[in-house]
Design a protein around this motif. Structure first.
Motif, PDB file in Angstrom:
ATOM      1  N   ASP A  80     -64.649 -17.634   2.708  1.00 26.19           N
ATOM      2  CA  ASP A  80     -64.641 -18.974   3.292  1.00 26.19           C
ATOM      3  C   ASP A  80     -63.242 -19.261   3.814  1.00 26.19           C
ATOM      4  O   ASP A  80     -62.254 -18.738   3.284  1.00 26.19           O
ATOM      5  N   SER A  81     -63.158 -20.097   4.846  1.00 26.36           N
ATOM      6  CA  SER A  81     -61.860 -20.348   5.483  1.00 26.36           C
ATOM      7  C   SER A  81     -61.150 -21.586   4.943  1.00 26.36           C
ATOM      8  O   SER A  81     -60.010 -21.848   5.316  1.00 26.36           O
ATOM      9  N   ILE A  82     -61.804 -22.337   4.063  1.00 27.35           N
ATOM     10  CA  ILE A  82     -61.223 -23.577   3.541  1.00 27.35           C
ATOM     11  C   ILE A  82     -60.625 -23.318   2.169  1.00 27.35           C
ATOM     12  O   ILE A  82     -61.348 -23.052   1.198  1.00 27.35           O
ATOM     13  N   ASN A  83     -59.324 -23.411   2.079  1.00 22.26           N
ATOM     14  CA  ASN A  83     -58.606 -22.995   0.883  1.00 22.26           C
ATOM     15  C   ASN A  83     -59.014 -23.779  -0.357  1.00 22.26           C
ATOM     16  O   ASN A  83     -59.194 -23.203  -1.434  1.00 22.26           O
ATOM     17  N   LYS A  84     -59.182 -25.101  -0.237  1.00 17.12           N
ATOM     18  CA  LYS A  84     -59.508 -25.887  -1.431  1.00 17.12           C
ATOM     19  C   LYS A  84     -60.882 -25.522  -1.984  1.00 17.12           C
ATOM     20  O   LYS A  84     -61.107 -25.585  -3.202  1.00 17.12           O
ATOM     21  N   LYS A  85     -61.791 -25.116  -1.136  1.00 21.83           N
ATOM     22  CA  LYS A  85     -63.091 -24.640  -1.610  1.00 21.83           C
ATOM     23  C   LYS A  85     -62.947 -23.311  -2.331  1.00 21.83           C
ATOM     24  O   LYS A  85     -63.563 -23.089  -3.382  1.00 21.83           O
ATOM     25  N   CYS A  86     -62.139 -22.425  -1.770  1.00 20.90           N
ATOM     26  CA  CYS A  86     -61.935 -21.124  -2.403  1.00 20.90           C
ATOM     27  C   CYS A  86     -61.309 -21.271  -3.786  1.00 20.90           C
ATOM     28  O   CYS A  86     -61.719 -20.597  -4.739  1.00 20.90           O
TER      29      CYS A  86
END
Length: 215
Positions: A80-86
């Protein structure tokens, strides 16, 4: 509940209580479990006997976490490209003690340039149209591997607009596998990887969704 279902119900609770990032559009552990997590189960039959698989645009980890729980023999990458989700998903996986999962924060085009054609299966759920998903995922999959995505009532429109151009990605014509009952429009679309993906793919980051490969 089976041991796998028990783990996934705990997973639903962690998704529902996550405050770092909104990981699913459905609120409440019961709804996440029944509407989101259990919806991923039909994809299990399309996984390989062994090897590496990747869930692209994974968000909260669906379907990749489901794959990892039911198939601990596979190596699962959540991209995934969204850091906070990762970061949030890594914390959830650690809490569940799932050991066969790697979380990677990157755009799929960038990741494919350095991890080209290494996965037996690449899948996506709620990522983009069928044609765009096929372009993003084909560069990640080995020859004789498989690309899959979850689709609904618009699937035929999405497929028909691509025409016979799937071969440009090294892919077969798509196959549609409906599930959820006679009145359901839900399906899993699969493509077989017939040839290596041409070197022009992946294209520049973001181009797949704005300048379609089939036009």
């Amino acid at each position: 509940m089976s041991p796998q279902e028990s783990t996934l119900y705990r997973y639903a609770g962690l998704l529902a209580s996550c405050t770092r990032a909104r990981l699913t559009g459905t609120r409440g552990a019961d709804e996440i479990f029944s509407l989101q997590i259990m919806d991923c189960l039909p994809s299990l039959e399309f996984l390989p006997e062994h090897g590496r698989v990747i869930d692209v645009g994974s968000g909260g980890g669906l379907p990749g976490v489901v794959w990892a729980v039911y198939r601990p023999d596979l190596s699962v990458t959540l991209l995934d490209s969204i850091n906070k989700k990762c970061i949030a998903v890594r914390e959830i996986i650690d809490a569940l003690n799932i050991t066969n999962v790697e979380v990677v924060c990157s755009r799929s085009e960038d990741y494919a340039r350095t991890n080209r054609e290494i996965f037996s299966v690449a899948g996506a759920r709620a990522l983009s149209s069928a044609g765009v998903v096929a372009e993003l995922l084909s560069p990640l999959v080995v020859k004789d591997g498989r690309v899959l995505t979850f689709k609904g009532e618009k699937v035929n429109d999405e497929i028909s607009c691509v025409g016979k151009n799937w071969k440009k990605l090294g892919l077969s014509e798509p196959s549609l596998h409906y599930y959820g009952g006679d009145d359901s429009s839900k399906c899993i679309v699969t493509w077989e990887k017939l040839k290596n993906c041409p070197a022009m793919f992946p294209r520049r980051t973001g181009l797949a969704g704005t300048k379609f490969f089939w036009e």
